[in-house]
Design a protein around this motif. Structure first.
Motif, PDB file in Angstrom:
ATOM      1  N   SER A 113      44.558  50.506  32.948  1.00 45.30           N
ATOM      2  CA  SER A 113      44.894  50.090  34.136  1.00 45.30           C
ATOM      3  C   SER A 113      46.230  49.338  34.092  1.00 45.30           C
ATOM      4  O   SER A 113      46.477  48.610  32.861  1.00 45.30           O
ATOM      5  N   THR A 135      33.200  46.001  38.076  1.00 44.67           N
ATOM      6  CA  THR A 135      33.963  44.829  37.881  1.00 44.67           C
ATOM      7  C   THR A 135      35.020  45.150  37.038  1.00 44.67           C
ATOM      8  O   THR A 135      34.685  45.835  35.991  1.00 44.67           O
ATOM      9  N   LYS A 136      36.447  44.752  37.210  1.00 46.61           N
ATOM     10  CA  LYS A 136      37.431  45.063  36.316  1.00 46.61           C
ATOM     11  C   LYS A 136      37.281  44.326  35.004  1.00 46.61           C
ATOM     12  O   LYS A 136      36.856  43.420  35.148  1.00 46.61           O
ATOM     13  N   ASP A 161      38.140  50.705  34.074  1.00 46.81           N
ATOM     14  CA  ASP A 161      39.589  50.684  34.354  1.00 46.81           C
ATOM     15  C   ASP A 161      40.347  50.689  33.399  1.00 46.81           C
ATOM     16  O   ASP A 161      41.475  49.925  33.139  1.00 46.81           O
ATOM     17  N   THR A 182      38.958  41.896  42.528  1.00 48.00           N
ATOM     18  CA  THR A 182      38.004  41.994  41.186  1.00 48.00           C
ATOM     19  C   THR A 182      37.249  43.114  41.150  1.00 48.00           C
ATOM     20  O   THR A 182      36.590  43.080  39.911  1.00 48.00           O
ATOM     21  N   THR A 183      37.135  44.075  41.939  1.00 47.58           N
ATOM     22  CA  THR A 183      36.218  45.225  41.694  1.00 47.58           C
ATOM     23  C   THR A 183      36.937  46.450  42.064  1.00 47.58           C
ATOM     24  O   THR A 183      37.915  46.300  42.794  1.00 47.58           O
ATOM     25  N   GLY A 184      36.511  47.625  41.690  1.00 50.34           N
ATOM     26  CA  GLY A 184      37.318  48.865  42.078  1.00 50.34           C
ATOM     27  C   GLY A 184      36.219  49.855  42.046  1.00 50.34           C
ATOM     28  O   GLY A 184      34.816  49.477  42.181  1.00 50.34           O
ATOM     29  N   GLU A 190      46.691  46.633  35.336  1.00 49.64           N
ATOM     30  CA  GLU A 190      46.596  45.076  35.319  1.00 49.64           C
ATOM     31  C   GLU A 190      46.052  44.706  33.622  1.00 49.64           C
ATOM     32  O   GLU A 190      46.561  43.640  33.456  1.00 49.64           O
ATOM     33  N   ASN A 191      45.384  45.419  33.288  1.00 49.77           N
ATOM     34  CA  ASN A 191      45.069  45.115  31.836  1.00 49.77           C
ATOM     35  C   ASN A 191      46.222  45.404  30.994  1.00 49.77           C
ATOM     36  O   ASN A 191      46.266  44.448  30.203  1.00 49.77           O
ATOM     37  N   TRP A 199      39.288  42.646  33.298  1.00 44.44           N
ATOM     38  CA  TRP A 199      39.901  41.372  32.973  1.00 44.44           C
ATOM     39  C   TRP A 199      39.394  40.165  33.632  1.00 44.44           C
ATOM     40  O   TRP A 199      39.726  38.935  33.617  1.00 44.44           O
TER      41      TRP A 199
END
Length: 478
Positions: free
Chosen positions: A190, A251-252, A187, A240-242, A192-193, A254
């Motif tokens: 992303s 698993t993401k 990710d 928490t996963t993608g 979020e990151n 972060w």
């Protein structure tokens, strides 16, 4: 050492005080958080080279054998970094520059060590040869440190400033990569990151420029702690996963891996000489050349931290002691199975940004590293830091190194000669190194030395031009 007096010629207490004074007695309540942020800034970078090289050696042999060895080596890497940092800060005889430098596992040797692993077929034998070469190379760098004074004329401010500038430029890309979550993360980049990293950066700026005293000094630590809190709370609101485009779940980046902390033991004693040491010229020859490069980088790091943190140039004694610590510290590290231990450029940026140079504060960071080497659970807590959290702090710290290089270069008025040295060193030297594919047609040894971050070729070009170009004619006054 606590009764050691401020040396003659150092800055008076009226100008620098507390955290801003290298020699001041600082209360532990202030020193501990200031030192802890240094550990957080370099922890991942201190372990990554060992993960890369052990993986390269394991890929050609028994992977299970290296899996058990890797844990021991990572533990030793933290212990060595802490011990060698204390020597750099306080010195043992001529070894140690008494400069605000944090020591750690060097990433500059990765390319050479990967090549050695291939040439020697990987396995414990190849890793042992890397350790043997590191012992010899470290001793060789120590000899350079002893004779630094007659060599100092090759490193005027325009040369060291160019090296520092190159170090900063090479690290900015690393910082931005972490900002996005780490380029290896599924990710990477992303939203979020990026938002977590941006939030960490904003908190750092708020504490740095919106507060005074300890909160301002500890802005990096507070920003990283805030990042941990954000990442701990995000699972309450986000998955928490993608899933990748190929349908693989991940698993993401972060997400905090608390299981790693739970599984780590509370106490462990490091192993001395965990691998048999092998002396092989196929490894020794290229590694010695890299230690020459490391000495130049250390000159740049010490020059940068003294200019950026203490507003003066480094002395011959400081540079000589720093290089001696680099060399002997690397030889000592090899006895514990750890890759060469050198000045850590990431922490130069932290010192430059915060101006915190107090050696008691930095020593607290070194002690924390030693504890991480003895207490795996504590080390695991730091090691689970998401890359985006580190990246939020790194982009600002690494850019500060660039500014230190500029300060060194412009310490004296720019002349046509100095502008030529900087321009060609950055344009040709740094440019070639940062775009290693350009050197694809050259021998492998040349590619290993010059096709990396750009620091080595920029330093080489700057040194050569400084020797060859005639001095500027003195300006005649009416």
């Amino acid at each position: 050492m606590k009764n050691e007096k401020r040396p003659a010629g150092s800055a008076p207490e009226s100008k620098f005080f507390g955290p801003y004074d290298f020699w001041a007695k600082l209360p532990l309540a202030q020193a501990i958080p200031l030192g802890l942020q240094h550990v957080l800034a370099m922890f991942v970078g201190n372990l990554t080279p060992i993960l890369i090289i052990t993986s390269a050696c394991a890929a050609m042999s028994d992977a299970e054998q290296f899996a058990a060895l890797q844990v021991s080596l990572l533990q030793n890497a933290m212990l060595v970094a802490g011990l060698v940092t204390l020597v750099q800060l306080f010195a043992i005889g001529p070894v140690g520059g008494k400069v605000p430098i944090i020591m750690g596992t060097s990433s500059g040797f990765i390319g050479v060590f990967q090549s050695i692993a291939q040439v020697m077929g990987g396995g414990i034998l190849a890793y042992g040869a890397i350790m043997g070469a590191s012992i010899i190379g470290g001793l060789f760098e120590s000899v350079l440190g002893l004779f630094l004074k007659p060599l100092r004329r090759f490193f005027p401010a325009v040369v060291t400033g160019t090296v520092v500038l190159s170090i900063g430029l090479s690290l900015i890309g690393v910082g931005v990569s972490s900002f996005g979550g780490g380029s290896a993360a599924p990710d990477y980049g992303s939203i979020e990151n990026l938002l977590v990293a941006l939030a960490v950066l904003v908190v750092i700026l708020l504490f740095k420029h919106g507060t005074k005293g300890i909160p301002s000094f500890s802005c990096i630590l507070l920003g990283i702690v805030f990042g941990y809190i954000v990442c701990a709370l995000l699972p309450l609101f986000l998955p928490t996963t993608g899933v990748t485009a190929d349908g693989v779940e991940y698993t993401k980046a972060w997400v905090l891996n608390w299981d790693k902390v739970a599984q780590a033991s509370w106490f462990a004693v490091p192993d001395l000489i965990p691998v048999p040491i092998v002396f092989d010229m196929r490894a020794i020859a290229p590694v010695i050349i890299m230690f020459i490069v490391t000495a130049v980088e250390t000159v740049g790091d010490i020059s940068g931290v003294m200019e950026g943190g203490m507003d003066r140039e480094a002395t011959d004694k400081e540079l000589s002691g720093g290089i001696l610590c680099d060399g002997l510290g690397s030889s000592f590290a090899a006895l514990l199975g750890v890759l060469p231990n050198t000045s850590f450029s990431q922490n130069v940026g932290l010192v430059t940004m915060t101006k915190v140079v107090n050696r008691i504060a930095l020593a607290c960071g070194a002690v924390f590293l030693i504890l991480c080497g003895l207490l795996p659970k504590l080390a695991a807590l730091v090691s689970i830091m998401p890359q985006c959290v580190l990246g939020g702090a790194a982009v600002m710290m690494f850019a500060s190194i660039v500014m230190s290089g500029i300060q060194l270069i412009t310490r004296d008025p720019l002349t046509p000669r100095s502008m030529t040295i900087v321009s060609v060193a950055l344009g040709l030297g740094y440019g070639l190194g940062a775009n290693g594919a350009v050197l694809a047609g050259l021998p492998e040894a040349v590619r290993l030395l010059f096709g990396g971050s750009g620091i080595v070729p920029a330093a080489f070009v700057a040194i050569v031009l400084n020797i060859l170009l005639p001095q500027d004619a003195p300006v005649e006054r009416a």
